[in-house]
Design a protein around this motif. Structure first.
Motif, short mmCIF file in Angstrom:
data_model
loop_
_atom_site.label_atom_id
_atom_site.label_comp_id
_atom_site.label_asym_id
_atom_site.label_seq_id
_atom_site.Cartn_x
_atom_site.Cartn_y
_atom_site.Cartn_z
N PRO A 1 -73.27 -31.23 98.75
CA PRO A 1 -73.53 -31.14 97.47
C PRO A 1 -73.37 -29.72 96.66
O PRO A 1 -73.47 -28.62 97.33
N GLY A 2 -73.52 -29.61 95.33
CA GLY A 2 -73.43 -28.41 94.51
C GLY A 2 -73.80 -28.64 93.21
O GLY A 2 -73.74 -29.91 92.67
N CYS A 3 -74.46 -27.71 92.51
CA CYS A 3 -74.92 -27.76 91.17
C CYS A 3 -74.38 -26.71 90.20
O CYS A 3 -74.19 -25.87 90.81
N ASN A 4 -74.21 -26.96 88.89
CA ASN A 4 -73.92 -25.88 88.00
C ASN A 4 -75.16 -24.86 87.84
O ASN A 4 -76.16 -25.08 88.08
N VAL A 5 -74.85 -23.56 88.02
CA VAL A 5 -75.67 -22.43 87.68
C VAL A 5 -75.36 -21.57 86.56
O VAL A 5 -74.27 -20.86 86.81
N GLU A 6 -76.12 -21.66 85.38
CA GLU A 6 -75.41 -21.18 84.08
C GLU A 6 -76.12 -19.59 84.32
O GLU A 6 -76.97 -19.35 84.90
N ASN A 7 -75.43 -18.82 83.28
CA ASN A 7 -75.75 -17.07 83.34
C ASN A 7 -76.10 -16.81 81.94
O ASN A 7 -75.12 -17.48 81.02
#
Length: 138
Positions: free
Chosen positions: A40-46
């Protein structure tokens, strides 16, 4: 049990962990490797937008870090929480399509889902036709 239920559940669970304070558009992705294992993976905003990370890229990184390099199928799950019934598709961005291409064959299934389930399925070749890949570098 639906053969995609495990991918959907993995993407749903990781989507909840996404870091999306700016867009509020959380995305989860789950890859099934050739071994059958799910990554699994999720988005990571900055705050500096260009340095954020997409869910698909996170899932690919986990797959590779785990020693696997072939994607059997991938499920991408995304919607704006304020509008879960919006009919649009959250397909991989162009950069993610190319990242997927590095580890997938043209016929690899890419399933696009919303909160209710699968909205549509594509092959990689449908999303990225006539693509450039490792074989082009001989």
């Amino acid at each position: 049990m639906d053969r995609l239920a495990d991918l959907f559940e993995a993407a749903r669970a990781v989507r909840e962990k996404a870091h999306a304070p700016y867009s509020r558009f959380k995305v989860g992705a789950a890859i099934r490797g050739r071994s059958g294992k799910i990554y699994p993976g999720c988005n990571v905003e900055n705050a500096a937008y260009p340095v954020g990370a997409c869910a698909e890229g996170g899932a690919i990184s986990l797959m590779v870090a785990s020693g696997e390099t072939e994607i059997a199928e991938i499920l991408v799950l995304g919607w704006m929480d304020a509008h879960p019934d919006a009919p649009g598709l959250t397909t991989p961005c162009g950069s993610c399509r190319q990242r997927i291409r590095e580890f997938a064959a043209p016929g690899t299934p890419i399933h696009i889902a919303g909160p209710e389930g699968i909205r549509r399925s594509f092959t990689l070749d449908e999303l990225l036709p006539e693509s450039f890949g490792p074989e082009n570098l001989g």
